[in-house]
Design a protein around this motif. Sequence first.
Motif, PDB file in Angstrom:
ATOM      1  N   ILE A   1     102.920 -76.119 131.320  1.00 16.12           N
ATOM      2  CA  ILE A   1     102.639 -78.127 131.013  1.00 16.12           C
ATOM      3  C   ILE A   1     103.066 -78.748 129.656  1.00 16.12           C
ATOM      4  CG2 ILE A   1     100.987 -79.489 131.786  1.00 16.12           C
ATOM      5  CD1 ILE A   1      99.838 -77.585 134.076  1.00 16.12           C
ATOM      6  N   VAL A   2     103.420 -79.714 129.287  1.00 14.57           N
ATOM      7  CA  VAL A   2     102.820 -80.063 127.552  1.00 14.57           C
ATOM      8  C   VAL A   2     102.483 -80.846 127.749  1.00 14.57           C
ATOM      9  CG1 VAL A   2     104.083 -80.658 125.429  1.00 14.57           C
ATOM     10  CG2 VAL A   2     104.930 -78.809 127.798  1.00 14.57           C
ATOM     11  N   GLY A   3     101.273 -80.850 127.201  1.00 16.62           N
ATOM     12  CA  GLY A   3     100.305 -82.142 126.183  1.00 16.62           C
ATOM     13  C   GLY A   3      99.346 -81.484 128.157  1.00 16.62           C
ATOM     14  N   GLY A   4      97.883 -82.159 127.401  1.00 14.83           N
ATOM     15  CA  GLY A   4      96.516 -81.444 127.704  1.00 14.83           C
ATOM     16  C   GLY A   4      95.955 -82.796 127.680  1.00 14.83           C
ATOM     17  N   GLY A   5      96.195 -83.767 128.124  1.00 22.55           N
ATOM     18  CA  GLY A   5      95.917 -84.792 128.427  1.00 22.55           C
ATOM     19  C   GLY A   5      95.172 -85.463 129.637  1.00 22.55           C
ATOM     20  N   LEU A   6      94.632 -86.287 130.098  1.00 25.02           N
ATOM     21  CA  LEU A   6      94.120 -87.168 131.257  1.00 25.02           C
ATOM     22  C   LEU A   6      94.852 -86.042 132.072  1.00 25.02           C
ATOM     23  CD1 LEU A   6      93.095 -88.971 129.240  1.00 25.02           C
ATOM     24  CD2 LEU A   6      92.374 -90.232 131.158  1.00 25.02           C
ATOM     25  N   VAL A   7      96.239 -86.278 132.645  1.00 21.95           N
ATOM     26  CA  VAL A   7      96.888 -85.788 133.720  1.00 21.95           C
ATOM     27  C   VAL A   7      97.464 -84.503 133.491  1.00 21.95           C
ATOM     28  CG1 VAL A   7      99.239 -86.169 134.941  1.00 21.95           C
ATOM     29  CG2 VAL A   7      98.077 -88.376 134.117  1.00 21.95           C
ATOM     30  N   GLY A   8      98.117 -83.798 132.037  1.00 20.01           N
ATOM     31  CA  GLY A   8      97.993 -82.727 131.792  1.00 20.01           C
ATOM     32  C   GLY A   8      97.084 -81.622 132.402  1.00 20.01           C
ATOM     33  N   ALA A   9      95.666 -81.762 131.943  1.00 23.46           N
ATOM     34  CA  ALA A   9      94.672 -80.841 132.427  1.00 23.46           C
ATOM     35  C   ALA A   9      94.122 -80.704 133.948  1.00 23.46           C
ATOM     36  CB  ALA A   9      93.519 -81.214 131.603  1.00 23.46           C
TER      37      ALA A   9
ATOM     38  N   VAL B   1     100.588 -70.009 134.877  1.00 16.77           N
ATOM     39  CA  VAL B   1     100.526 -71.300 134.301  1.00 16.77           C
ATOM     40  C   VAL B   1     100.125 -72.228 133.053  1.00 16.77           C
ATOM     41  CG1 VAL B   1     100.243 -73.863 134.368  1.00 16.77           C
ATOM     42  CG2 VAL B   1     100.488 -72.527 136.367  1.00 16.77           C
ATOM     43  N   ALA B   2     101.349 -72.482 131.819  1.00 14.35           N
ATOM     44  CA  ALA B   2     100.244 -72.626 130.588  1.00 14.35           C
ATOM     45  C   ALA B   2     100.813 -73.782 130.518  1.00 14.35           C
ATOM     46  CB  ALA B   2     101.234 -71.775 129.383  1.00 14.35           C
ATOM     47  N   LEU B   3      98.730 -74.131 129.640  1.00 15.93           N
ATOM     48  CA  LEU B   3      98.855 -75.470 128.847  1.00 15.93           C
ATOM     49  C   LEU B   3      99.211 -75.287 127.551  1.00 15.93           C
ATOM     50  CD1 LEU B   3      98.237 -78.435 130.078  1.00 15.93           C
ATOM     51  CD2 LEU B   3      95.706 -77.315 129.197  1.00 15.93           C
ATOM     52  N   VAL B   4      99.852 -76.457 126.851  1.00 15.08           N
ATOM     53  CA  VAL B   4     100.143 -76.450 126.053  1.00 15.08           C
ATOM     54  C   VAL B   4     100.034 -77.968 125.188  1.00 15.08           C
ATOM     55  CG1 VAL B   4     101.932 -76.917 123.859  1.00 15.08           C
ATOM     56  CG2 VAL B   4     102.525 -75.598 125.550  1.00 15.08           C
ATOM     57  N   GLU B   5      98.983 -78.226 124.057  1.00 11.79           N
ATOM     58  CA  GLU B   5      98.563 -78.796 123.381  1.00 11.79           C
ATOM     59  C   GLU B   5      98.732 -78.541 122.054  1.00 11.79           C
ATOM     60  OE1 GLU B   5      97.241 -82.136 124.411  1.00 11.79           O
ATOM     61  OE2 GLU B   5      96.682 -82.457 122.162  1.00 11.79           O
TER      62      GLU B   5
ATOM     63  N   PRO C   1      90.744 -68.223 135.450  1.00  5.98           N
ATOM     64  CA  PRO C   1      91.122 -67.263 134.949  1.00  5.98           C
ATOM     65  C   PRO C   1      92.503 -66.774 134.565  1.00  5.98           C
ATOM     66  CG  PRO C   1      91.114 -67.000 137.102  1.00  5.98           C
ATOM     67  CD  PRO C   1      90.483 -68.306 136.863  1.00  5.98           C
ATOM     68  N   ARG C   2      93.387 -67.607 135.215  1.00  7.15           N
ATOM     69  CA  ARG C   2      94.442 -67.452 134.915  1.00  7.15           C
ATOM     70  C   ARG C   2      95.715 -68.161 134.137  1.00  7.15           C
ATOM     71  NH1 ARG C   2      94.522 -66.061 140.682  1.00  7.15           N
ATOM     72  NH2 ARG C   2      94.807 -67.777 141.457  1.00  7.15           N
ATOM     73  N   LEU C   3      94.874 -68.784 133.193  1.00  3.48           N
ATOM     74  CA  LEU C   3      95.448 -69.999 132.820  1.00  3.48           C
ATOM     75  C   LEU C   3      95.702 -69.914 131.415  1.00  3.48           C
ATOM     76  CD1 LEU C   3      96.627 -73.350 132.546  1.00  3.48           C
ATOM     77  CD2 LEU C   3      94.398 -74.006 131.916  1.00  3.48           C
ATOM     78  N   ALA C   4      97.375 -69.953 130.521  1.00  2.00           N
ATOM     79  CA  ALA C   4      97.032 -69.582 129.030  1.00  2.00           C
ATOM     80  C   ALA C   4      97.467 -70.873 128.656  1.00  2.00           C
ATOM     81  CB  ALA C   4      98.731 -69.089 129.197  1.00  2.00           C
ATOM     82  N   ARG C   5      96.751 -71.109 127.274  1.00  2.00           N
ATOM     83  CA  ARG C   5      96.558 -71.956 126.581  1.00  2.00           C
ATOM     84  C   ARG C   5      97.222 -71.789 125.384  1.00  2.00           C
ATOM     85  NH1 ARG C   5      91.229 -75.235 127.620  1.00  2.00           N
ATOM     86  NH2 ARG C   5      92.027 -76.903 127.264  1.00  2.00           N
TER      87      ARG C   5
END
Length: 404
Positions: free
Chosen positions: A14-22, A35-39, A127-131
């Motif tokens: 997921i690219v974007g850790g704003g309201l919707v991405g988070a 799942v990975a979150l890129v901010e 626990p699984r989320l990569a940031r």
Amino acid sequence: MAPVSPHARHDIVIVGGGLVGASLAIALERTGLDVALVEATAGDLPPVFDERNLSFADATVNALAALGVLPKLVAPGAPIRRIHVSRRGDFGRVWLDAADYGREAFGQVVVARDFGHALEARLRELPRLARYRPARFVGVDHGDDALRVRVADEAGERAVAARLLVGADGTRSHVRTALGIDADEHDYAQSLLVARLAAARDPDGTAYERFGEHGPIALLPRADRHFGAVMGVAAEEADAFVALDDDAFLEQFQQRFGWRAGRFIRVGPRSRYPAISLRARSVSTTRAVLVGNAAQTLHPIGAQGFNLGLRDALTLAELVARQPEDPGAGDLLAAYTKLRGEDRERTLAFSDGLARITSNPAGLLRPLRSAALLALDAAPSLQSALAGGAMGYRGEVPALCRAG
Ligand SMILES: Cc1cc2nc3c(=O)[nH]c(=O)nc-3n(C[C@H](O)[C@H](O)[C@H](O)COP(=O)(O)OP(=O)(O)OC[C@H]3O[C@@H](n4cnc5c(N)ncnc54)[C@H](O)[C@@H]3O)c2cc1C
């Protein structure tokens, strides 16, 4: 192109850790996928979690409670029990009361910064989320069964593999551009000023939408005995408004809004946003989807942008949960596009209609608008449609929105 290391493979990036991405990262937790979150931004919270007041529709409140986000709010949200819509100088007005629909409230008002802290607290429990943070999406290349998503941080550029790439990177989405998806944009030639206001009388759970020849005003009840105000002004007047001292601003605001919420006695710092709408011509392509503002950005006056974006995220999470073996499969993305069609079109049309028609000063339109508001006040079926939209039940809604 940067090599893909064995550690940099994810099911979903997921690219974007704003309201919707988070929110999406949290909703995907129960799928058990990687799942990975890129901010892009560093610091406590991305800047989008600012002082703006967010009106969460009932459907949004249900979903955020089920996702474990609302319990993390340090300051509780304020219920919206009534909605009052009017136009300055016109005859008509609409009163909607949640009690008439068997509800305690149409939704809740939460300050974006408080919401950001609640999301962050919940994200830390996954626990699984990569940031990847701070890390910026810079491009994407196609591979056989995965995309190679290029991100840059202070160590340089690298590629991570993703079976599904989600663009949740806001209105100026780099993901959308990199995927070659065009978007149509409309500039309302307005600026929106956001401020916290106190009135001599405390808010009583009523949210107001007021339309004047200069632009729309929304006044939301907050939990801290203040109102959250959004005032639309012509773009060329915005500098002058921002320069006004507190007293002069209050006087202008009172004149434009009127007296139905009492006398305004204090105002905090003003922040300013452009009023545009944007619609991506497509919300998916091979192994990639757009959600939230990257897919569509609305004029804020209808208070629908995040509510709609959350329904994008929840729909996607539901489809992935049903078919976790390949989250980027073509049939899954086709189903996402189809399922989001109606809600997207109707909510865009609703917000655009509010922003355009009601701010048009043409004298000829005035009686028509008054008639429309009067008709709305008198016709229960039209009112129910408006109330249903305000509560977030437009078209086919994700299951989590109905929990509660
Ligand atoms: C004044 C105002 C009032 C509003 N009120 C309401 C309301 O009452 N109710 C409502 O439902 N909505 C409201 N909205 C709309 C709401 O704020 C948006 O719909 C919401 O912010 C969209 O969330 P998003 O996650 O899609 O995008 P954003 O919140 O914009 O988040 C995008 C994220 O992507 C990151 N990013 C950008 N580029 C990159 C990159 N290249 N690499 C990595 N990360 C990147 C950004 O740093 C950001 O964190 C309002 C908007 C405004 C302006």
